[in-house]
Scaffold this motif. Structure first.
Motif, PDB file in Angstrom:
ATOM      1  N   ALA A   9     -38.830 -55.546  83.277  1.00 22.86           N
ATOM      2  CA  ALA A   9     -38.291 -55.326  81.587  1.00 22.86           C
ATOM      3  C   ALA A   9     -36.785 -55.325  81.673  1.00 22.86           C
ATOM      4  CB  ALA A   9     -39.238 -54.364  80.905  1.00 22.86           C
ATOM      5  N   ASP A  10     -36.229 -54.407  82.491  1.00 24.83           N
ATOM      6  CA  ASP A  10     -34.817 -54.197  82.430  1.00 24.83           C
ATOM      7  C   ASP A  10     -34.040 -55.295  82.693  1.00 24.83           C
ATOM      8  OD1 ASP A  10     -35.165 -51.299  81.585  1.00 24.83           O
ATOM      9  OD2 ASP A  10     -35.224 -50.801  83.787  1.00 24.83           O
ATOM     10  N   ASP A  11     -34.484 -55.996  83.763  1.00 22.63           N
ATOM     11  CA  ASP A  11     -33.877 -57.302  83.855  1.00 22.63           C
ATOM     12  C   ASP A  11     -33.962 -58.422  82.959  1.00 22.63           C
ATOM     13  OD1 ASP A  11     -33.110 -56.601  86.503  1.00 22.63           O
ATOM     14  OD2 ASP A  11     -35.114 -57.050  87.345  1.00 22.63           O
ATOM     15  N   VAL A  12     -34.916 -58.467  82.217  1.00 20.68           N
ATOM     16  CA  VAL A  12     -35.222 -59.278  80.996  1.00 20.68           C
ATOM     17  C   VAL A  12     -34.185 -58.933  79.988  1.00 20.68           C
ATOM     18  CG1 VAL A  12     -36.806 -59.909  79.329  1.00 20.68           C
ATOM     19  CG2 VAL A  12     -37.702 -59.803  81.449  1.00 20.68           C
ATOM     20  N   ILE A  13     -33.986 -57.676  79.695  1.00 21.94           N
ATOM     21  CA  ILE A  13     -33.176 -57.152  78.649  1.00 21.94           C
ATOM     22  C   ILE A  13     -31.622 -57.535  78.963  1.00 21.94           C
ATOM     23  CG2 ILE A  13     -32.117 -55.402  77.293  1.00 21.94           C
ATOM     24  CD1 ILE A  13     -35.143 -56.600  76.523  1.00 21.94           C
ATOM     25  N   LYS A  14     -31.346 -57.243  80.140  1.00 23.01           N
ATOM     26  CA  LYS A  14     -29.895 -57.606  80.607  1.00 23.01           C
ATOM     27  C   LYS A  14     -29.669 -59.066  80.723  1.00 23.01           C
ATOM     28  CE  LYS A  14     -26.678 -56.941  84.392  1.00 23.01           C
ATOM     29  NZ  LYS A  14     -26.088 -57.994  84.222  1.00 23.01           N
ATOM     30  N   ALA A  15     -30.701 -60.012  81.137  1.00 23.94           N
ATOM     31  CA  ALA A  15     -30.647 -61.194  81.109  1.00 23.94           C
ATOM     32  C   ALA A  15     -30.513 -61.986  79.524  1.00 23.94           C
ATOM     33  CB  ALA A  15     -31.527 -62.016  81.714  1.00 23.94           C
ATOM     34  N   PHE A  16     -31.359 -61.143  78.730  1.00 22.39           N
ATOM     35  CA  PHE A  16     -31.151 -61.662  77.221  1.00 22.39           C
ATOM     36  C   PHE A  16     -29.663 -61.488  76.792  1.00 22.39           C
ATOM     37  CE2 PHE A  16     -30.669 -59.754  73.035  1.00 22.39           C
ATOM     38  CZ  PHE A  16     -31.125 -60.711  72.193  1.00 22.39           C
ATOM     39  N   TYR A  17     -29.067 -60.465  76.880  1.00 25.75           N
ATOM     40  CA  TYR A  17     -27.782 -60.124  76.425  1.00 25.75           C
ATOM     41  C   TYR A  17     -26.771 -61.058  76.933  1.00 25.75           C
ATOM     42  CZ  TYR A  17     -29.054 -56.405  73.252  1.00 25.75           C
ATOM     43  OH  TYR A  17     -29.603 -55.556  72.009  1.00 25.75           O
ATOM     44  N   ASP A  18     -27.036 -61.161  78.463  1.00 27.28           N
ATOM     45  CA  ASP A  18     -26.192 -62.082  78.997  1.00 27.28           C
ATOM     46  C   ASP A  18     -25.949 -63.409  78.377  1.00 27.28           C
ATOM     47  OD1 ASP A  18     -25.366 -59.907  80.981  1.00 27.28           O
ATOM     48  OD2 ASP A  18     -26.557 -60.729  82.449  1.00 27.28           O
ATOM     49  N   GLN A  19     -27.188 -63.859  78.388  1.00 26.00           N
ATOM     50  CA  GLN A  19     -27.343 -65.229  77.687  1.00 26.00           C
ATOM     51  C   GLN A  19     -26.871 -65.261  76.285  1.00 26.00           C
ATOM     52  OE1 GLN A  19     -28.734 -67.874  79.576  1.00 26.00           O
ATOM     53  NE2 GLN A  19     -27.641 -69.169  78.077  1.00 26.00           N
ATOM     54  N   LEU A  20     -27.105 -64.315  75.624  1.00 24.64           N
ATOM     55  CA  LEU A  20     -26.816 -64.377  73.932  1.00 24.64           C
ATOM     56  C   LEU A  20     -25.061 -64.473  73.956  1.00 24.64           C
ATOM     57  CD1 LEU A  20     -27.760 -64.062  71.114  1.00 24.64           C
ATOM     58  CD2 LEU A  20     -27.235 -61.386  71.535  1.00 24.64           C
ATOM     59  N   PHE A  21     -24.581 -63.453  74.914  1.00 29.35           N
ATOM     60  CA  PHE A  21     -22.928 -63.563  74.873  1.00 29.35           C
ATOM     61  C   PHE A  21     -22.581 -64.835  75.422  1.00 29.35           C
ATOM     62  CE2 PHE A  21     -23.621 -58.441  75.112  1.00 29.35           C
ATOM     63  CZ  PHE A  21     -23.854 -58.556  73.674  1.00 29.35           C
ATOM     64  N   ARG A  22     -23.230 -65.481  76.359  1.00 29.54           N
ATOM     65  CA  ARG A  22     -22.699 -66.660  76.656  1.00 29.54           C
ATOM     66  C   ARG A  22     -22.986 -67.885  75.695  1.00 29.54           C
ATOM     67  NH1 ARG A  22     -24.858 -65.323  81.486  1.00 29.54           N
ATOM     68  NH2 ARG A  22     -26.829 -66.351  81.349  1.00 29.54           N
ATOM     69  N   ASP A  23     -24.208 -67.872  75.095  1.00 32.80           N
ATOM     70  CA  ASP A  23     -24.159 -69.028  74.135  1.00 32.80           C
ATOM     71  C   ASP A  23     -23.377 -68.623  72.893  1.00 32.80           C
ATOM     72  OD1 ASP A  23     -25.765 -70.014  76.053  1.00 32.80           O
ATOM     73  OD2 ASP A  23     -27.780 -69.675  75.238  1.00 32.80           O
ATOM     74  N   TYR A  24     -23.568 -67.579  72.479  1.00 30.16           N
ATOM     75  CA  TYR A  24     -22.766 -66.919  71.205  1.00 30.16           C
ATOM     76  C   TYR A  24     -21.707 -65.938  71.490  1.00 30.16           C
ATOM     77  CZ  TYR A  24     -27.120 -69.485  69.856  1.00 30.16           C
ATOM     78  OH  TYR A  24     -28.212 -70.434  69.667  1.00 30.16           O
ATOM     79  N   PRO A  25     -20.533 -66.281  71.960  1.00 27.01           N
ATOM     80  CA  PRO A  25     -19.658 -65.468  72.197  1.00 27.01           C
ATOM     81  C   PRO A  25     -19.217 -64.498  71.081  1.00 27.01           C
ATOM     82  CG  PRO A  25     -18.871 -67.550  72.594  1.00 27.01           C
ATOM     83  CD  PRO A  25     -20.305 -67.582  72.333  1.00 27.01           C
ATOM     84  N   GLN A  26     -19.184 -65.409  69.866  1.00 26.72           N
ATOM     85  CA  GLN A  26     -18.839 -64.512  68.523  1.00 26.72           C
ATOM     86  C   GLN A  26     -19.560 -63.381  68.175  1.00 26.72           C
ATOM     87  OE1 GLN A  26     -20.378 -67.462  68.719  1.00 26.72           O
ATOM     88  NE2 GLN A  26     -21.931 -67.819  67.119  1.00 26.72           N
ATOM     89  N   VAL A  27     -20.773 -63.187  68.647  1.00 23.53           N
ATOM     90  CA  VAL A  27     -21.440 -62.020  68.590  1.00 23.53           C
ATOM     91  C   VAL A  27     -21.125 -60.723  69.235  1.00 23.53           C
ATOM     92  CG1 VAL A  27     -23.535 -63.225  67.634  1.00 23.53           C
ATOM     93  CG2 VAL A  27     -23.599 -62.255  69.671  1.00 23.53           C
ATOM     94  N   ARG A  28     -20.216 -60.824  70.551  1.00 28.10           N
ATOM     95  CA  ARG A  28     -19.994 -59.898  71.366  1.00 28.10           C
ATOM     96  C   ARG A  28     -19.249 -58.865  70.732  1.00 28.10           C
ATOM     97  NH1 ARG A  28     -20.373 -56.025  73.729  1.00 28.10           N
ATOM     98  NH2 ARG A  28     -20.168 -55.626  76.047  1.00 28.10           N
ATOM     99  N   PRO A  29     -18.228 -59.015  69.913  1.00 28.07           N
ATOM    100  CA  PRO A  29     -17.591 -57.767  69.414  1.00 28.07           C
ATOM    101  C   PRO A  29     -18.541 -57.086  68.645  1.00 28.07           C
ATOM    102  CG  PRO A  29     -16.264 -59.769  69.076  1.00 28.07           C
ATOM    103  CD  PRO A  29     -17.605 -60.474  69.643  1.00 28.07           C
TER     104      PRO A  29
END
Length: 150
Positions: free
Chosen positions: A25-45
């Motif tokens: 589960a911890d790896d899943v959550i980390k991978a989720f945010y990594d992917q989110l920030f790669r695909d949608y960098p505008q949400v990182r801030p």
């Protein structure tokens, strides 16, 4: 299909599929945010620099959604509160779609061959319910005092 029967079946599928990824589960959550920030960098801030607490909160929210999905009235107070706070962070309607597609893609990837169309449908229903409640609450959120002064 009757909505109560569908919700009960979705609840079973959510629990079953969460069991597939629980060991990582911890790896899943980390991978989720990594992917989110790669695909949608505008949400990182919108997120803190150090993501540990944020990742923990998301995991707890997912577990709560799965645990109480068959009793939506137990979820609505927290979803409404999160929706209002997310609106305060600047979350827009389109961000919910980005999060939903990224979450499903991440779950699908980690579950691998065990992922089924039933799991996909159950998670789509659950996320649509949660995001819908949050968006509705955020739509009626009181503006922050500093935003009103601007």
């Amino acid at each position: 299909m009757d909505l109560d029967i569908q919700r009960t079946e979705d609840h079973r599928l959510l629990q079953e599929s969460l069991g597939l990824i629980a060991p990582v589960a911890d790896d899943v959550i980390k991978a989720f945010y990594d992917q989110l920030f790669r695909d949608y960098p505008q949400v990182r801030p919108m997120f803190p620099a150090v993501m540990d607490l944020q990742r923990e909160r998301l995991l707890k929210a997912i577990i709560a959604l799965v645990t109480h999905y068959s009793e939506p009235e137990k979820l609505l107070p927290a979803l409404n509160s999160m929706g209002r706070s997310h609106a305060g962070y600047g979350v827009q309607m389109e961000h919910y779609g980005a999060v939903g597609s990224t979450l499903l893609a991440t779950l699908r990837r980690f579950a691998g061959d065990a992922w089924t169309p039933g799991y996909e449908q159950a998670w789509t229903h659950a996320y649509t319910f949660a995001a819908g409640a949050m968006m509705q609450a955020g739509e009626y959120a009181e503006p922050e005092a500093d935003q009103m002064a601007a």
